[in-house]
Design an enzyme around this catalytic site. Structure first.
Site, mmCIF file in Angstrom:
data_model
loop_
_atom_site.group_PDB
_atom_site.id
_atom_site.type_symbol
_atom_site.label_atom_id
_atom_site.label_comp_id
_atom_site.label_asym_id
_atom_site.label_seq_id
_atom_site.Cartn_x
_atom_site.Cartn_y
_atom_site.Cartn_z
ATOM 1 N N TYR A 1 19.771 68.475 80.370
ATOM 2 C CA TYR A 1 20.008 69.430 81.444
ATOM 3 C C TYR A 1 21.006 68.823 82.434
ATOM 4 C CZ TYR A 1 16.162 72.347 79.802
ATOM 5 O OH TYR A 1 15.351 73.171 79.036
ATOM 6 N N ASP B 1 8.522 71.703 79.604
ATOM 7 C CA ASP B 1 9.765 72.469 79.632
ATOM 8 C C ASP B 1 9.926 73.399 78.434
ATOM 9 O OD1 ASP B 1 12.611 73.032 80.437
ATOM 10 O OD2 ASP B 1 12.970 72.036 78.523
ATOM 11 N N GLU C 1 13.519 77.317 69.479
ATOM 12 C CA GLU C 1 12.809 76.687 70.596
ATOM 13 C C GLU C 1 12.839 77.572 71.842
ATOM 14 O OE1 GLU C 1 12.216 72.344 72.680
ATOM 15 O OE2 GLU C 1 14.206 72.836 71.912
ATOM 16 N N ASP D 1 8.520 70.484 73.688
ATOM 17 C CA ASP D 1 8.064 69.110 73.829
ATOM 18 C C ASP D 1 7.098 69.033 75.015
ATOM 19 O OD1 ASP D 1 9.714 69.239 76.122
ATOM 20 O OD2 ASP D 1 11.439 68.560 74.962
#
Length: 620
Positions: free
Chosen positions: A324, A164, A571, A167
């Site tokens: 999420y 995703d 990120e 990570d």
């Protein structure tokens, strides 16, 4: 002696001359010869007197229809041959001398950025990588996903797909949205992808995702009872005693801890989004009929599951709720139903997607601060734009017109809210629209809005409509493109910090991206769960540049901290990059390349049946 003159007068013959001797006549002839020789004769007279054997030779050439002087003929032929030789020599020079071809203009910034942004997906691939992946610091990883789950709930092949973000978790909800966005952009702008040389690349990226999704449920069945929602774990409450994808800082290639599989049996939002991903991809791969049919069947199975077993996926797992969380599933029903209709042409999907009650449940009439913001959680705005497209180009009429007209009006209002003349959303001093109202990670929402604005502008142009109304004021469709350009230009470096938030684009971009694989050197050393933390906390740039990653972005004051440990700034995510790719391809190239009006309607039958032929003339 007299004779009669035939012209009317007497003819007198000298008798004396008749009695003259031969000698006299000879002398007279000699006198005549001398008189004749006293003046020059022309060529004809000479030929009479001398005969052909004695004629003075003159060079002539008989061409059949004309007689010309040999000298003129030779000169003429010589000139022709000389001209031919010169022309041939010039032709030879032209063909042998290297040509300076007129090169096409260099790619614009949006095309260059697009080519980089697509590379991010190569860096996020999980499983056994293809040889042409072109990310030197990545390798095969997590080859046992789904096979060693100790819970016994799922024992299957879940190798592949995408990680995703920074990570190694595979969150299926945002990933499905990312694949849907990529497919949508290909359907609308395949010609622009082709011009950028990236059409095959983006289709390969989509297929890598859809191939994986087909593994997450029984895609050959017509009815299912569960699907996989996630692979990996991000809950860090167990500390170092519970190594997982968030508590450890490791390269994906070195992961040796257990990666649990999360399933759900009532997750309408996730299933409907996955159905949208497979349905939209089936249009992308419509020329591959077998694969497209496989995708449509899988989408139909997921859709049935979503409708039959209601619930939200994030209610079943802590990770989903933390990272999420889904707010509802009604918007996925509108979004997914629309894509199912486009993929199949079955009007039952359109009837559901345009039903007023469903629109009401999805928030079409609520308003609110986040209304009009397309994201991995809220797809209503995207569905409204998709159904407005249907009304603009096919105008299906009753019984869909009421809702479609409402969606069209609401889409116009949303587009108005993007313009700087209205105060629906604040902007930073540098001009970045605050669609998430100052909360962190703003860029993922900005790029989606830029895509929708450019796309809607192109819809208006394709429909020969110069603009739209915001209240009493009329605005040109160019205003939407201008909005999109200002936002994407901000991301590419036209901002107060002169910082490009797309890694690898320009000279000044984030060097400490929050990404495990990019921050740990590939040096044949396997770092343990905690052994890689030193690279996370290091102050130096990442040893591996993750080209094409769009980071989370600046704060509401245009500030940005290039710090690896602060994921709110540095990120990247799949969903964010998918929106960026869609916006970039929409803006790339020149304006002469339009949207593809018809491909999305490939499976849609004619909206109105062909009228029957007129009856035969009446005969008494």
């Amino acid at each position: 002696m007299y004779g009669r003159d035939p012209w009317g007068g007497p003819l007198e013959i000298n008798n004396a001359e008749s009695s003259a001797t031969d000698d006299d006549r000879s002398r007279n002839l000699n006198d005549f010869d001398r008189a004749a020789l006293s003046r020059p004769l022309d060529e004809t007279q000479q030929s009479w007197l001398l005969g052909p054997g004695e004629q003075k030779k003159k060079k002539y050439v008989d061409l059949g229809c004309i007689i010309v002087s040999r000298k003129i003929f030779v000169w003429t032929v010589g000139l022709i041959l000389a001209a031919g030789f010169i022309a041939g020599f010039i032709t030879l020079i032209v063909k042998t001398v290297p040509r300076h071809h007129k090169h096409p203009p260099p790619p614009d910034n949006y095309t260059l950025a697009l080519q980089k942004a697509l590379k991010f997906f190569n860096a996020q691939k999980s499983g056994k990588l293809p040889k042409h992946n072109n990310v030197s610091w990545r390798g095969n990883s997590c080859l046992n996903d789904g096979k060693s789950d100790k819970s016994g709930a799922v024992i299957k092949d879940l190798v592949g797909g995408y990680y995703d973000a920074g990570d190694a978790i595979k969150f299926h909800f945002p990933k499905a949205f990312a694949m849907t966005m990529l497919s949508w952009s290909v359907i609308e702008y395949s010609a622009k992808y082709e011009a950028a040389g990236e059409l095959n690349h983006v289709k390969e990226i989509i297929k890598w995702g859809t191939d994986y999704f087909l593994k997450t449920f029984n895609s050959t069945a017509d009815s299912i009872s569960q699907i996989v929602a996630q692979v990996g774990k991000g809950d860090t409450s167990g500390g170092t005693s519970d190594p997982n994808d968030h508590s450890c800082w490791m390269r994906p290639e070195d992961i040796d801890y257990e990666r649990p599989v999360t399933e759900c049996s009532s997750c309408s939002d996730l299933a409907a989004e996955m159905a949208a991903a497979l349905a939209s991809a089936s249009i992308v791969f419509k020329d591959n009929k077998e694969y497209s049919k496989k995708l449509v069947h899988g989408a139909a199975t997921l859709w049935k599951f979503a409708r039959d077993q209601r619930g939200m996926y994030s209610a079943s797992g802590a990770d989903a709720a933390t990272f999420y969380n889904s707010s509802m599933y009604w918007d996925e029903f509108v979004w997914g139903g629309t894509w199912m209709y486009y993929a199949t042409g079955n009007q039952s999907y359109l009837y559901l997607a345009s039903h007023p009650k469903l629109a009401k449940h999805a928030g079409a009439f609520w308003g609110g601060p986040d209304y009009g913001v397309l994201s991995w959680d809220n797809k209503l705005t995207g569905a409204q734009v998709l159904l407005t497209r249907l009304r603009l180009f096919l105008s299906p009429g009753y019984p869909y017109e009421e809702t479609l007209q409402t969606f069209h009006n609401q889409t116009s209002i949303i587009m108005c809210s993007y313009l700087p003349y209205f105060s629906s959303f604040n902007r930073t001093k540098g001009g970045l629209i605050q669609l998430n109202h100052g909360r962190p990670q703003p860029l993922q929402y900005v790029v989606n809005a830029a895509f929708l604005a450019t796309l809607y502008s192109d819809y208006l142009d394709a429909a020969d409509t110069p603009g739209w109304y915001c209240g009493p004021n009329f605005y040109s469709s160019k205003e939407l493109r201008k909005f999109a350009e200002t936002q994407i230009n901000y991301i590419l470096g036209k901002n107060p910090r002169k910082m490009s938030y797309l890694v690898g684009f320009g000279d000044h971009y984030p060097k400490q991206v929050h990404h495990r694989g990019a921050s740990i050197p590939k040096n044949r050393v396997k770092y343990s769960c905690t052994g890689g933390i030193k690279f996370r906390d290091a102050k130096r740039p990442n040893p591996n540049t993750i080209v094409g990653a769009m980071v989370a972005g600046p704060d509401r004051r245009d500030g940005f901290h290039d710090v690896r440990s602060n994921y709110n700034y540095t990120e990247p995510t799949l969903a964010g990059n998918a929106g960026l790719v869609a916006a970039l391809v929409a803006l790339s190239g020149d304006r002469t390349t339009k949207i593809d009006k018809n491909t999305i309607f490939s499976a849609v039958p004619p909206m109105f049946p062909t009228p029957p032929p007129p009856p035969a003339p009446w005969k008494p």
